[in-house]
Design a protein around this motif. Sequence first.
Motif, short mmCIF file in Angstrom:
data_model
loop_
_atom_site.label_atom_id
_atom_site.label_comp_id
_atom_site.label_asym_id
_atom_site.label_seq_id
_atom_site.Cartn_x
_atom_site.Cartn_y
_atom_site.Cartn_z
N GLU A 130 0.82 -1.21 0.00
CA GLU A 130 0.00 0.00 0.00
C GLU A 130 0.86 1.26 0.00
O GLU A 130 0.62 2.20 -0.78
N GLN A 131 1.88 1.28 0.87
CA GLN A 131 2.67 2.49 1.01
C GLN A 131 3.67 2.67 -0.13
O GLN A 131 4.00 3.80 -0.48
N SER A 134 1.93 4.52 -2.88
CA SER A 134 1.78 5.94 -2.55
C SER A 134 3.10 6.69 -2.72
O SER A 134 3.13 7.81 -3.24
N SER A 138 4.05 9.83 -5.15
CA SER A 138 4.60 11.09 -4.63
C SER A 138 5.90 11.48 -5.32
O SER A 138 6.22 12.66 -5.41
N LEU A 149 -0.22 -0.25 -6.90
CA LEU A 149 -1.53 0.08 -6.33
C LEU A 149 -2.57 -0.95 -6.74
O LEU A 149 -3.47 -1.28 -5.96
N ASN A 165 -6.12 6.60 -4.44
CA ASN A 165 -4.86 6.89 -5.13
C ASN A 165 -4.82 6.24 -6.51
O ASN A 165 -4.36 6.84 -7.48
#
Length: 373
Positions: A130-131, A134, A138, A149, A165
């Motif tokens: 998940e991170q 992200s 970014s 994702l 996202n």
Amino acid sequence: KRRTEDVVNAVMTDHYIQRRKAARDLLEQIQESESAGENYHGEVSLYYPPELPMTPENKLYIDLAQVYYGANLKSGIPQLQTDLEKYQPAAPEFYVGLADAYAKAANFDQAIHWYQQALERRADFRPALEQLGSALLSSGRMTQAIPMLERAAALPLPKTGVLTNLGGAYVTQRNLDRARQVLNQALLLNPDLPEAHNFLGMASLQERDWSGAEKHFRDAISIRPDYASAQYNLATILAGTSRYSEAQYHFKKAITAQPDYAEAHHHYGVLLAQTGSYQKALAELEESLRLDPGLAEAYSDLGATLAGHGQIDRAAEAYQHAIQIKPELYEAHLGLGRILAYRGNASEARVQYEEAAKSPDPTVRDAALKALR
């Protein structure tokens, strides 16, 4: 009625009848307060038990405590990284903790590296999947972010943040059908996601569905009134449909919520120029360029505003800045060509008009071709 201090977007009815009128508007937006724990910065120490044997696992957990809530990032990040490299634990949680710390410090390259280290330990470790998606978003790595994702979204009970996202990434890639599918999935799980409504509005904009976009942006604002992006997006639609006073209101809301929002200052400045507020327009356009000197379109619009009020020399400089930053900005070539022609520099004006004639915008192209005749 008053806003509650613990849930700042909620309005409750206070049945306590007060004799004197309140000193402030009880419905105005208030900032969400932070707890004392979140405000603490410094070393995180053991409380209970007061001491632990310094096994590798205990040492790593103490290191992790330094960065988990962002209290001690400056010294905590290098210490955790040193111990991770020293002990090489099998548990992926420690690597995700370090990656999260780097993400908090906006060092996304390092964050991505350590999320990948976590996935090498456990390929299906949910927080890392998940991170990592992200962090890739970014850092602008869209093509790498989407597959990650998608993997996270395919897990049972996907998080709404992951779906949002992913939907936003699909909007950027103009994969609008898939974007709507994912964003609506997120809203089924939680209807109060302002980001999902905002992305749906952006998808509608790409299809030139102004009324649909307006509805989505208003939905986002109704959930979070200080959502700068949605306020700005709504303002641009209102300006484009000649609802100028309402557009000004929402541009101001966007800027109040995010004072360093360069594009909001830019387009608010354009609106002020269109409605005759010349000095205020200049101030907003110049502020947008102070915040982001790379905004070529803002330089071009500044040039047009200055030229329209007889400040030819300053206008020419603004157009030249715009072209230097973005050579394919054809309206800046057209504006500079007109100034050069006005000054009697026919050969230099022709060069600018020939560039402007390459524009895909028929208004700019036709004006340039007319000038070349």
